[in-house]
Design a protein around this motif. Sequence first.
Motif, PDB file in Angstrom:
ATOM      1  N   LEU A   1       0.830  -1.200   0.000  1.00 36.51           N
ATOM      2  CA  LEU A   1       0.000   0.000   0.000  1.00 36.51           C
ATOM      3  C   LEU A   1       0.870   1.259   0.000  1.00 36.51           C
ATOM      4  N   GLU A   2       1.963   1.225   0.744  1.00 34.22           N
ATOM      5  CA  GLU A   2       2.861   2.383   0.799  1.00 34.22           C
ATOM      6  C   GLU A   2       3.506   2.663  -0.554  1.00 34.22           C
ATOM      7  N   GLN A   3       3.734   1.619  -1.342  1.00 24.35           N
ATOM      8  CA  GLN A   3       4.297   1.813  -2.675  1.00 24.35           C
ATOM      9  C   GLN A   3       3.338   2.587  -3.571  1.00 24.35           C
ATOM     10  N   ILE A   4       2.041   2.449  -3.325  1.00 23.18           N
ATOM     11  CA  ILE A   4       1.040   3.149  -4.123  1.00 23.18           C
ATOM     12  C   ILE A   4       0.752   4.530  -3.549  1.00 23.18           C
ATOM     13  N   TRP A   5       0.574   4.611  -2.234  1.00 26.33           N
ATOM     14  CA  TRP A   5       0.222   5.889  -1.608  1.00 26.33           C
ATOM     15  C   TRP A   5       1.431   6.817  -1.480  1.00 26.33           C
ATOM     16  N   GLY A   6       2.642   6.241  -1.400  1.00 27.99           N
ATOM     17  CA  GLY A   6       3.840   7.056  -1.347  1.00 27.99           C
ATOM     18  C   GLY A   6       4.097   7.710  -0.012  1.00 27.99           C
ATOM     19  N   VAL A   7       3.435   7.261   1.029  1.00 27.69           N
ATOM     20  CA  VAL A   7       3.627   7.813   2.371  1.00 27.69           C
ATOM     21  C   VAL A   7       3.706   6.676   3.381  1.00 27.69           C
ATOM     22  N   ASP A   8       4.233   6.987   4.542  1.00 31.86           N
ATOM     23  CA  ASP A   8       4.352   6.011   5.617  1.00 31.86           C
ATOM     24  C   ASP A   8       2.961   5.686   6.163  1.00 31.86           C
ATOM     25  N   LEU A   9       2.590   4.417   6.099  1.00 34.75           N
ATOM     26  CA  LEU A   9       1.276   3.973   6.576  1.00 34.75           C
ATOM     27  C   LEU A   9       1.407   2.989   7.737  1.00 34.75           C
ATOM     28  N   SER A  10       2.555   3.044   8.438  1.00 36.06           N
ATOM     29  CA  SER A  10       2.800   2.072   9.508  1.00 36.06           C
ATOM     30  C   SER A  10       1.809   2.193  10.659  1.00 36.06           C
TER      31      SER A  10
ATOM     32  N   LEU B   1      -8.880   0.899   4.104  1.00 37.29           N
ATOM     33  CA  LEU B   1      -7.858   1.589   3.326  1.00 37.29           C
ATOM     34  C   LEU B   1      -7.780   3.057   3.735  1.00 37.29           C
ATOM     35  N   PRO B   2      -6.638   3.701   3.504  1.00 44.73           N
ATOM     36  CA  PRO B   2      -6.501   5.123   3.842  1.00 44.73           C
ATOM     37  C   PRO B   2      -7.495   5.972   3.053  1.00 44.73           C
ATOM     38  N   ASP B   3      -7.967   7.043   3.693  1.00 43.78           N
ATOM     39  CA  ASP B   3      -8.882   7.954   2.996  1.00 43.78           C
ATOM     40  C   ASP B   3      -8.145   9.143   2.400  1.00 43.78           C
ATOM     41  N   ILE B   4      -6.809   9.113   2.440  1.00 41.62           N
ATOM     42  CA  ILE B   4      -5.998  10.168   1.832  1.00 41.62           C
ATOM     43  C   ILE B   4      -5.598   9.744   0.419  1.00 41.62           C
ATOM     44  N   ASP B   5      -5.262  10.715  -0.417  1.00 38.56           N
ATOM     45  CA  ASP B   5      -4.847  10.411  -1.786  1.00 38.56           C
ATOM     46  C   ASP B   5      -3.344  10.152  -1.839  1.00 38.56           C
ATOM     47  N   PRO B   6      -2.893   9.361  -2.820  1.00 35.08           N
ATOM     48  CA  PRO B   6      -1.452   9.137  -2.993  1.00 35.08           C
ATOM     49  C   PRO B   6      -0.738  10.434  -3.329  1.00 35.08           C
ATOM     50  N   VAL B   7       0.541  10.516  -2.956  1.00 36.20           N
ATOM     51  CA  VAL B   7       1.343  11.667  -3.337  1.00 36.20           C
ATOM     52  C   VAL B   7       1.762  11.508  -4.791  1.00 36.20           C
TER      53      VAL B   7
ATOM     54  N   TRP C   1      -8.729   0.353  -6.008  1.00 41.14           N
ATOM     55  CA  TRP C   1      -8.650  -0.495  -4.819  1.00 41.14           C
ATOM     56  C   TRP C   1      -9.698  -0.099  -3.777  1.00 41.14           C
ATOM     57  N   ARG C   2      -9.950   1.202  -3.653  1.00 37.63           N
ATOM     58  CA  ARG C   2     -11.003   1.647  -2.729  1.00 37.63           C
ATOM     59  C   ARG C   2     -12.363   1.108  -3.164  1.00 37.63           C
ATOM     60  N   ALA C   3     -12.633   1.168  -4.460  1.00 36.51           N
ATOM     61  CA  ALA C   3     -13.913   0.659  -4.969  1.00 36.51           C
ATOM     62  C   ALA C   3     -14.031  -0.835  -4.697  1.00 36.51           C
ATOM     63  N   LEU C   4     -12.931  -1.572  -4.902  1.00 41.27           N
ATOM     64  CA  LEU C   4     -12.933  -3.005  -4.627  1.00 41.27           C
ATOM     65  C   LEU C   4     -13.180  -3.269  -3.145  1.00 41.27           C
ATOM     66  N   SER C   5     -12.533  -2.478  -2.300  1.00 43.91           N
ATOM     67  CA  SER C   5     -12.690  -2.637  -0.856  1.00 43.91           C
ATOM     68  C   SER C   5     -14.126  -2.365  -0.413  1.00 43.91           C
ATOM     69  N   ARG C   6     -14.725  -1.295  -0.964  1.00 43.12           N
ATOM     70  CA  ARG C   6     -16.110  -0.962  -0.605  1.00 43.12           C
ATOM     71  C   ARG C   6     -17.076  -2.032  -1.093  1.00 43.12           C
TER      72      ARG C   6
ATOM     73  N   THR D   1      -0.853   6.068  -9.840  1.00 46.07           N
ATOM     74  CA  THR D   1      -1.160   5.572  -8.494  1.00 46.07           C
ATOM     75  C   THR D   1      -2.500   6.088  -7.978  1.00 46.07           C
ATOM     76  N   VAL D   2      -2.915   7.278  -8.401  1.00 49.14           N
ATOM     77  CA  VAL D   2      -4.216   7.797  -7.983  1.00 49.14           C
ATOM     78  C   VAL D   2      -5.330   6.909  -8.523  1.00 49.14           C
ATOM     79  N   ALA D   3      -5.206   6.512  -9.782  1.00 45.46           N
ATOM     80  CA  ALA D   3      -6.217   5.629 -10.387  1.00 45.46           C
ATOM     81  C   ALA D   3      -6.215   4.255  -9.715  1.00 45.46           C
ATOM     82  N   ILE D   4      -5.014   3.751  -9.403  1.00 43.33           N
ATOM     83  CA  ILE D   4      -4.931   2.455  -8.727  1.00 43.33           C
ATOM     84  C   ILE D   4      -5.580   2.529  -7.346  1.00 43.33           C
ATOM     85  N   ALA D   5      -5.297   3.618  -6.608  1.00 37.72           N
ATOM     86  CA  ALA D   5      -5.877   3.775  -5.278  1.00 37.72           C
ATOM     87  C   ALA D   5      -7.394   3.812  -5.339  1.00 37.72           C
ATOM     88  N   GLU D   6      -7.930   4.530  -6.310  1.00 34.88           N
ATOM     89  CA  GLU D   6      -9.386   4.614  -6.428  1.00 34.88           C
ATOM     90  C   GLU D   6      -9.982   3.252  -6.789  1.00 34.88           C
TER      91      GLU D   6
END
Length: 435
Positions: A288-297, A305-311, A333-338, A326-331
């Motif tokens: 997930l961190e590879q996609i969002w680009g931020v520390d999610l520890s 899933l995080p409700d913030i957007d990838p950097v 994955w969010r849709a899949l999760s929901r 990565t923004v498209a991938i995150a969206e």
Amino acid sequence: MTRRMHLAAHFPGVNNTTVWADPRSRSQIEFSSFEYLARTAERGLFDFFFLAEGLRLREHKGRIHDLDVVGRPESLTVLNALAAVTDRLGLAATVNATFNEPYELARRLATLDHLSGGRSAWNVVTSSDAFTGENFRRGGYLDRADRYSRAAEFVATARELWDSWTPDGEPRPFAHQGHHFDIAGEFGLPRSPQGHPVVIQAGDSDEGREFAASTADVVFTRHSSLEEGRSFYADVKRRLAGYGRTPDGLKIMPGVGVVLGDTAAEAQEKAAVIRRQQTSPQTALLTLEQIWGVDLSSYDPDGPLPDIDPVAEPSLTQGRTRRGDTVAIAEKWRALSREKGLSIRQTVIEAGGRQSFIGTPGAVAAEMEEFVRQDAADGFILVPHLTPGGLDEFVDQVVPLLQERGVFRTEYRGTTLRSHLGLSEPPRLPLSAAP
């Protein structure tokens, strides 16, 4: 006429595909592991054996990524050794076109082709990141936009070298002047048994697809669903005509995993266990961190899933291929999760699972045949989850059924990799047109 299926074996040990916690897993460095898997693939009459490449130990958050494989021998060295313990199996090495030189690599590939009797292949990859480049004299000088232009010129130059000897076996001078290379001299080896080593390519961008259509003999793709496979297959095959090529001149082979069971339910249960073993809570967060680009520890792998957007430019991970939008991938994955009510770990498992064929041996054989019949693939590169025995069940239980269906060979009819793949020997450059 029934179309014949092509099969290849990918040596595992890259990313989190291999389940190292399984007691049956062995070394990814010892030669016995390479030999075992190669002999199994040849027993199964596979087209070729495929090795990946890593030019630097990958890092995450400034540290060596301890969930990744550490230690990967140089591919061509391993394949030269395997040439001595196999007879017909193709031997494919992944070698970077950014951090090598045409003369040196063309010579190494031609040497393998001579030693193996015409069984060598080159999976052409590129790199533009300075992180990998730090291991090399030129560093990370190459602009990302130049990756494929250098690769295309690299392959063309290598082919000039392979063709530089006369049909009578006499060396002749070569000279190449281009944007990336300016070399001249005499090549040290005559034309190899299959003319040129087979060229494999794995890029999925528009540039990558165009490069494959213009240059490659085989495409290693990640599209392993029927719908995605058919779309990719049609797109790449359509591009061939622009380069004077026919559809049969390029084989499209997605990387797939196979899980077998005595019943469909047993196979699905085994696949679920394997996926959880491949994706630990730590691996789920890292992915997930590879996609969002931020520390999610601070996030719970079993939570949402995080409700913030990838950097825009994630830099936590060094040495890995970029994941694209990565923004498209995150969206997605969010849709899949929901839709399915999935946690972080469950989403990563669902979105990234490689097991494409799950079921009884008969069901898997039928589904693989359907992919080929429906123009979603010309064959498959199997990526087992165990090193080195991950192909045993497939070779023993599925290959005989494919043979009964008439879609897979019952013996090797040729000696070169090109003959296995049904590819003609490339025409020799006419002497009058040679530099």
